[in-house]
Design a protein around this motif. Structure first.
Motif, PDB file in Angstrom:
ATOM      1  N   LEU A 238       0.853  -1.186   0.000  1.00 39.33           N
ATOM      2  CA  LEU A 238       0.000   0.000   0.000  1.00 39.33           C
ATOM      3  C   LEU A 238       0.890   1.237   0.000  1.00 39.33           C
ATOM      4  N   VAL A 239       0.696   2.110  -0.990  1.00 39.26           N
ATOM      5  CA  VAL A 239       1.550   3.281  -1.152  1.00 39.26           C
ATOM      6  C   VAL A 239       0.702   4.552  -1.019  1.00 39.26           C
ATOM      7  N   PRO A 240       0.952   5.382  -0.003  1.00 38.08           N
ATOM      8  CA  PRO A 240       0.212   6.639   0.104  1.00 38.08           C
ATOM      9  C   PRO A 240       0.638   7.629  -0.981  1.00 38.08           C
ATOM     10  N   VAL A 241      -0.335   8.212  -1.641  1.00 38.44           N
ATOM     11  CA  VAL A 241      -0.081   9.219  -2.674  1.00 38.44           C
ATOM     12  C   VAL A 241      -0.964  10.430  -2.369  1.00 38.44           C
ATOM     13  N   ASP A 242      -0.362  11.593  -2.267  1.00 38.46           N
ATOM     14  CA  ASP A 242      -1.091  12.820  -1.932  1.00 38.46           C
ATOM     15  C   ASP A 242      -1.157  13.712  -3.161  1.00 38.46           C
ATOM     16  N   LEU A 243      -2.348  13.841  -3.718  1.00 42.76           N
ATOM     17  CA  LEU A 243      -2.530  14.642  -4.933  1.00 42.76           C
ATOM     18  C   LEU A 243      -2.016  16.072  -4.756  1.00 42.76           C
ATOM     19  N   ALA A 244      -2.173  16.638  -3.567  1.00 41.59           N
ATOM     20  CA  ALA A 244      -1.798  18.040  -3.346  1.00 41.59           C
ATOM     21  C   ALA A 244      -0.327  18.296  -3.646  1.00 41.59           C
ATOM     22  N   THR A 245       0.518  17.290  -3.455  1.00 46.04           N
ATOM     23  CA  THR A 245       1.958  17.496  -3.652  1.00 46.04           C
ATOM     24  C   THR A 245       2.325  17.647  -5.129  1.00 46.04           C
ATOM     25  N   PHE A 246       1.427  17.258  -6.025  1.00 43.01           N
ATOM     26  CA  PHE A 246       1.724  17.350  -7.461  1.00 43.01           C
ATOM     27  C   PHE A 246       1.371  18.719  -8.035  1.00 43.01           C
ATOM     28  N   ARG A 247       0.568  19.471  -7.320  1.00 42.43           N
ATOM     29  CA  ARG A 247       0.195  20.842  -7.724  1.00 42.43           C
ATOM     30  C   ARG A 247      -0.260  20.895  -9.190  1.00 42.43           C
ATOM     31  N   LEU A 248      -1.177  20.025  -9.523  1.00 40.18           N
ATOM     32  CA  LEU A 248      -1.677  19.997 -10.901  1.00 40.18           C
ATOM     33  C   LEU A 248      -2.510  21.236 -11.193  1.00 40.18           C
ATOM     34  N   PRO A 249      -2.184  21.974 -12.247  1.00 41.86           N
ATOM     35  CA  PRO A 249      -3.081  23.051 -12.680  1.00 41.86           C
ATOM     36  C   PRO A 249      -4.266  22.444 -13.423  1.00 41.86           C
ATOM     37  N   LEU A 250      -5.237  23.249 -13.780  1.00 43.07           N
ATOM     38  CA  LEU A 250      -6.248  22.758 -14.716  1.00 43.07           C
ATOM     39  C   LEU A 250      -5.507  22.280 -15.967  1.00 43.07           C
ATOM     40  N   TYR A 251      -5.992  21.200 -16.566  1.00 41.86           N
ATOM     41  CA  TYR A 251      -5.254  20.546 -17.646  1.00 41.86           C
ATOM     42  C   TYR A 251      -4.756  21.560 -18.667  1.00 41.86           C
ATOM     43  N   ASP A 252      -3.431  21.582 -18.877  1.00 41.49           N
ATOM     44  CA  ASP A 252      -2.837  22.600 -19.745  1.00 41.49           C
ATOM     45  C   ASP A 252      -1.878  22.034 -20.783  1.00 41.49           C
ATOM     46  N   GLU A 253      -1.950  20.708 -21.017  1.00 42.54           N
ATOM     47  CA  GLU A 253      -1.172  20.143 -22.124  1.00 42.54           C
ATOM     48  C   GLU A 253      -1.823  20.520 -23.450  1.00 42.54           C
ATOM     49  N   LEU A 254      -1.056  20.477 -24.518  1.00 42.91           N
ATOM     50  CA  LEU A 254      -1.577  20.860 -25.835  1.00 42.91           C
ATOM     51  C   LEU A 254      -2.237  19.701 -26.560  1.00 42.91           C
ATOM     52  N   ILE A 255      -2.118  18.490 -25.999  1.00 40.41           N
ATOM     53  CA  ILE A 255      -2.697  17.292 -26.600  1.00 40.41           C
ATOM     54  C   ILE A 255      -3.595  16.628 -25.567  1.00 40.41           C
TER      55      ILE A 255
ATOM     56  N   TYR B 145     -17.852  17.830  -2.127  1.00 42.03           N
ATOM     57  CA  TYR B 145     -18.074  19.259  -1.963  1.00 42.03           C
ATOM     58  C   TYR B 145     -19.336  19.649  -2.726  1.00 42.03           C
ATOM     59  N   ASN B 146     -20.263  20.296  -2.058  1.00 41.05           N
ATOM     60  CA  ASN B 146     -21.474  20.788  -2.716  1.00 41.05           C
ATOM     61  C   ASN B 146     -22.176  19.690  -3.516  1.00 41.05           C
ATOM     62  N   TYR B 147     -22.311  18.529  -2.885  1.00 46.59           N
ATOM     63  CA  TYR B 147     -23.072  17.402  -3.434  1.00 46.59           C
ATOM     64  C   TYR B 147     -22.450  16.805  -4.690  1.00 46.59           C
ATOM     65  N   GLY B 148     -21.123  16.845  -4.776  1.00 48.08           N
ATOM     66  CA  GLY B 148     -20.490  16.239  -5.953  1.00 48.08           C
ATOM     67  C   GLY B 148     -18.988  16.087  -5.777  1.00 48.08           C
ATOM     68  N   LEU B 149     -18.351  15.620  -6.844  1.00 48.85           N
ATOM     69  CA  LEU B 149     -16.902  15.454  -6.862  1.00 48.85           C
ATOM     70  C   LEU B 149     -16.204  16.800  -6.704  1.00 48.85           C
ATOM     71  N   ALA B 150     -15.142  16.820  -5.941  1.00 45.63           N
ATOM     72  CA  ALA B 150     -14.314  18.027  -5.856  1.00 45.63           C
ATOM     73  C   ALA B 150     -13.645  18.285  -7.195  1.00 45.63           C
ATOM     74  N   GLY B 151     -13.468  19.540  -7.524  1.00 43.05           N
ATOM     75  CA  GLY B 151     -12.853  19.888  -8.806  1.00 43.05           C
ATOM     76  C   GLY B 151     -11.471  19.292  -8.968  1.00 43.05           C
ATOM     77  N   ALA B 152     -10.673  19.306  -7.894  1.00 37.74           N
ATOM     78  CA  ALA B 152      -9.312  18.765  -7.970  1.00 37.74           C
ATOM     79  C   ALA B 152      -9.324  17.271  -8.243  1.00 37.74           C
ATOM     80  N   THR B 153     -10.296  16.566  -7.670  1.00 39.05           N
ATOM     81  CA  THR B 153     -10.413  15.122  -7.898  1.00 39.05           C
ATOM     82  C   THR B 153     -10.701  14.834  -9.366  1.00 39.05           C
ATOM     83  N   LYS B 154     -11.678  15.533  -9.906  1.00 33.07           N
ATOM     84  CA  LYS B 154     -12.053  15.306 -11.313  1.00 33.07           C
ATOM     85  C   LYS B 154     -10.920  15.706 -12.243  1.00 33.07           C
ATOM     86  N   ASN B 155     -10.259  16.802 -11.947  1.00 29.34           N
ATOM     87  CA  ASN B 155      -9.147  17.253 -12.777  1.00 29.34           C
ATOM     88  C   ASN B 155      -8.035  16.204 -12.809  1.00 29.34           C
ATOM     89  N   ALA B 156      -7.722  15.635 -11.647  1.00 27.88           N
ATOM     90  CA  ALA B 156      -6.651  14.634 -11.568  1.00 27.88           C
ATOM     91  C   ALA B 156      -7.007  13.379 -12.355  1.00 27.88           C
TER      92      ALA B 156
END
Length: 202
Positions: free
Chosen positions: A40-57, A97-108
């Motif tokens: 079991l490997v703990p992974v913390d999304l916050a440490t990756f600091r993902l912006p809203l998807y910004d790749e060109l593809i 959050y607010n009866y749905g998926l958090a934005g960061a979760t969906k973005n990831a």
């Protein structure tokens, strides 16, 4: 051969109780995981600091295992892709959050496609009523993306509902002892893990 399951904390805002929820889940599952030769490997999304998807593809056109495929170019994208690719399965620990998926979760989730596809995943949600709306949305999205979603989806509701434990989680990022004790006694987390293990073996 040892399998790797990432326990992914998907909450990124501060304060946040997510890391404590994930730590509790890891504690509950450590013994059965060790018995089954699963790491079991703990992974913390916050440490990756993902912006809203910004790749060109778009993610569906990027296959990190194919040298002829276009590849990610941004450092955060590459790091997130590399982390998710190296695991055999996942436990997503998601807030509601607010009866749905958090934005960061969906973005990831949306950042990747081939790294997720075909792998098993368990969804563990938490919130005032267990995060049932977020859980349903996550299961739908992940299933449509080609992941194999465990049928049991633990929904961890704070002890006392809209009471002190919920306030402590929201204001201080703390997991109250009543909620901790309540969740330790519930069997759905262990059941979901057994289903996830079965999917790994299948």
């Amino acid at each position: 051969m040892t399998k790797s399951i990432a326990i992914i904390t998907t909450s990124t805002r501060n304060p946040r109780v997510g890391p404590h929820v994930s730590a509790l889940i890891q504690t509950l599952l450590q013994t059965p995981a060790t018995t089954a030769d699963i790491t079991l490997v703990p992974v913390d999304l916050a440490t990756f600091r993902l912006p809203l998807y910004d790749e060109l593809i778009i993610p569906g056109m990027i296959n990190p295992t194919d040298s002829n495929s276009p590849q990610y170019v941004n450092a955060a994208s590459i790091a997130w892709s590399t982390e998710i690719k190296r695991h055999d399965g996942y436990i997503l620990v998601i807030p509601e959050y607010n009866y749905g998926l958090a934005g960061a979760t969906k973005n990831a989730i949306d950042y990747l496609m081939h790294e997720w596809k075909g792998k098993p995943v368990a969804v563990v949600s938490y919130g005032i009523a267990g995060g049932s709306f977020a859980s349903e949305q996550a299961a739908h999205v992940l299933g449509k993306m080609g992941l194999r979603v465990a049928g049991t989806r633990p929904k961890l509701g704070f002890a006392g509902g809209n009471g002190p434990d919920l306030v402590a989680a929201m204001i201080k990022g703390e997991l109250g002892e009543e909620s901790r004790t309540k969740w330790e006694g519930e069997g759905d987390v262990r059941k979901a893990f057994e289903e996830l293990r079965g999917l790994l073996e299948g």
